[in-house]
Structures are given as structure tokens and as C-alpha cells.
Design a protein around this motif. Structure first.
Motif, PDB file in Angstrom:
ATOM      1  N   ALA A  52       0.831  -1.203   0.000  1.00  0.00           N
ATOM      2  CA  ALA A  52       0.000   0.000   0.000  1.00  0.00           C
ATOM      3  C   ALA A  52       0.868   1.256   0.000  1.00  0.00           C
ATOM      4  N   ASP A  53       1.921   1.240   0.797  1.00  0.00           N
ATOM      5  CA  ASP A  53       2.836   2.378   0.875  1.00  0.00           C
ATOM      6  C   ASP A  53       3.474   2.657  -0.485  1.00  0.00           C
ATOM      7  N   LEU A  54       3.953   1.614  -1.134  1.00  0.00           N
ATOM      8  CA  LEU A  54       4.624   1.793  -2.416  1.00  0.00           C
ATOM      9  C   LEU A  54       3.657   2.208  -3.518  1.00  0.00           C
ATOM     10  N   TYR A  55       2.459   1.651  -3.518  1.00  0.00           N
ATOM     11  CA  TYR A  55       1.466   2.104  -4.497  1.00  0.00           C
ATOM     12  C   TYR A  55       1.069   3.554  -4.217  1.00  0.00           C
ATOM     13  N   GLY A  56       1.054   3.932  -2.945  1.00  0.00           N
ATOM     14  CA  GLY A  56       0.826   5.331  -2.608  1.00  0.00           C
ATOM     15  C   GLY A  56       1.905   6.228  -3.200  1.00  0.00           C
ATOM     16  N   GLU A  57       3.143   5.778  -3.110  1.00  0.00           N
ATOM     17  CA  GLU A  57       4.250   6.546  -3.703  1.00  0.00           C
ATOM     18  C   GLU A  57       4.102   6.634  -5.222  1.00  0.00           C
ATOM     19  N   LEU A  58       3.667   5.537  -5.843  1.00  0.00           N
ATOM     20  CA  LEU A  58       3.461   5.548  -7.289  1.00  0.00           C
ATOM     21  C   LEU A  58       2.336   6.516  -7.659  1.00  0.00           C
ATOM     22  N   GLY A  59       1.278   6.538  -6.866  1.00  0.00           N
ATOM     23  CA  GLY A  59       0.195   7.485  -7.095  1.00  0.00           C
ATOM     24  C   GLY A  59       0.669   8.921  -6.997  1.00  0.00           C
ATOM     25  N   THR A  60       1.538   9.174  -6.030  1.00  0.00           N
ATOM     26  CA  THR A  60       2.116  10.511  -5.885  1.00  0.00           C
ATOM     27  C   THR A  60       2.885  10.896  -7.148  1.00  0.00           C
ATOM     28  N   GLU A  61       3.611   9.946  -7.713  1.00  0.00           N
ATOM     29  CA  GLU A  61       4.345  10.219  -8.955  1.00  0.00           C
ATOM     30  C   GLU A  61       3.384  10.503 -10.107  1.00  0.00           C
ATOM     31  N   PHE A  62       2.310   9.731 -10.211  1.00  0.00           N
ATOM     32  CA  PHE A  62       1.328   9.994 -11.271  1.00  0.00           C
ATOM     33  C   PHE A  62       0.694  11.371 -11.098  1.00  0.00           C
ATOM     34  N   ASN A  63       0.393  11.757  -9.865  1.00  0.00           N
ATOM     35  CA  ASN A  63      -0.132  13.109  -9.633  1.00  0.00           C
ATOM     36  C   ASN A  63       0.865  14.160 -10.091  1.00  0.00           C
ATOM     37  N   ARG A  64       2.131  13.951  -9.719  1.00  0.00           N
ATOM     38  CA  ARG A  64       3.168  14.907 -10.101  1.00  0.00           C
ATOM     39  C   ARG A  64       3.257  15.031 -11.621  1.00  0.00           C
ATOM     40  N   GLU A  65       3.060  13.912 -12.323  1.00  0.00           N
ATOM     41  CA  GLU A  65       3.114  13.897 -13.786  1.00  0.00           C
ATOM     42  C   GLU A  65       1.788  14.340 -14.416  1.00  0.00           C
ATOM     43  N   ARG A  66       0.828  14.689 -13.569  1.00  0.00           N
ATOM     44  CA  ARG A  66      -0.507  15.122 -13.996  1.00  0.00           C
ATOM     45  C   ARG A  66      -1.267  14.023 -14.739  1.00  0.00           C
TER      46      ARG A  66
END
Length: 168
Positions: A52-66
Motif C-alpha cells: 500500500a505504501d509503495l502504491y501510494g508513492e506511485l500514485g504521488t508520482e502519477f499526480n506529479r506527472e498530472r
């Protein structure tokens, strides 16, 4: 080499590389971390929470990439995994409380992603869900103000100003 210790090290590296804006390295580390997490025994709090933590980090990256729809998809998975980590049957009350706080973190991430994707009703639902769980579980959540601000910002976007004032 303990997979849990490797996860912690990778998590710290993700934070470090993100702070120096080396986002390619961040994504590589997330991918590596997800492989390491598979080495943790399945259906355990440690495995579910690490994923869950790592997928959260991946989601943060997708947000950053819009790439907000991708972020929503990944945060939905992170919420599901984190909720399952709580349902495993944790006996230690401190660990249970921490896992519940992580559930709230993941729901907040999901709500923010919905808002960024323009899915305001779903965002509002998740913000409210997080607040309800905080009350239900009797948690002290340091970012509860952010949840309420998120509700208020959605009401402003929807031009529901009296509801927005109540949230702020």
C-alpha cells in the motif's frame, strides 16, 4: 537481507531522491520496492502495508506527472491493500492504530487524486469517509484539517459557498 528492512531502506531512498527531483530514480525504486514486498509473506499486515505504501508513492508520482486517472487507479489499490492490512487481525493496539492512520492517509491521497481528476463528488465522498473513520476509530489525525479544507475547496469549486464556509 530482510525484505522489511529493504522496504524501509527503499522508502527512505524514495524520499531522498524525490527531494533532489530525481524522479526517474524514484520510479525505479518504487518498482524495486514492489518486487521486494513480494518476498514478505502474503496476507500479512507487513506485506499489505508495504505494498500500500509503495502504491501510494506511485500514485504521488502519477499526480506529479498530472496523470490523475492513473493516480486514482493506483490510490484505489493502495486504499484496498491498507484496509486489508487492518482486517488481518492485529492484536497489538499500537500497531492497529498506526495501520488505521495509514488507511486515513491512503484515503486522503485518493480523495486528492479524485479532486485533481475533476471527480469532485467522489473526492467529497472520500474526504467525508476519512473524517467518519477518524471519529469511528477515535483517532487523532494530524492532517484532519487538510481533509476539511479539501471538502471546503470542493464546495467552492461547486459554488456551494455556505457549505464551504462550514468546512473551513
Amino acid at each position: 537481507k530482510s525484505p522489511l528492512l529493504q522496504h524501509r531502506a527503499i522508502r527512505n531512498l524514495i524520499v531522498g531522491y524525490r527531494s533532489v527531483r530525481d524522479f526517474d530514480k524514484v520510479k525505479d525504486l518504487i518498482e524495486r520496492g514492489l518486487k521486494v514486498a513480494k518476498e514478505i509473506p502474503s496476507n500479512t499486515t507487513s506485506r499489505l502495508s508495504s505494498e500500500a505504501d509503495l502504491y501510494g508513492e506511485l500514485g504521488t508520482e502519477f499526480n506529479r506527472e498530472r496523470e490523475y486517472e492513473k493516480a486514482v487507479e493506483v490510490f484505489e489499490l493502495a486504499v484496498s491493500l491498507q484496509e486489508r492490512s487492518v482486517a488481518v487481525g492485529i492484536r497489538n493496539l499500537t500497531i492497529l492504530e498506526n495501520q488505521r492512520l495509514f488507511v486515513i492517509d491512503r484515503i486522503e491521497d485518493l480523495a486528492n487524486a479524485y479532486r485533481l481528476a475533476g471527480r469532485l463528488d467522489q473526492a467529497l465522498e472520500q474526504y467525508r469517509r476519512a473524517v467518519k473513520l477518524i471519529d469511528q476509530w477515535g483517532l487523532i489525525y494530524s492532517d484532519e484539517g487538510n481533509l476539511l479544507r479539501g471538502v471546503g475547496e470542493i464546495y467552492v469549486q461547486q459554488k456551494k459557498f455556505s457549505e464551504a464556509l462550514e468546512s473551513f
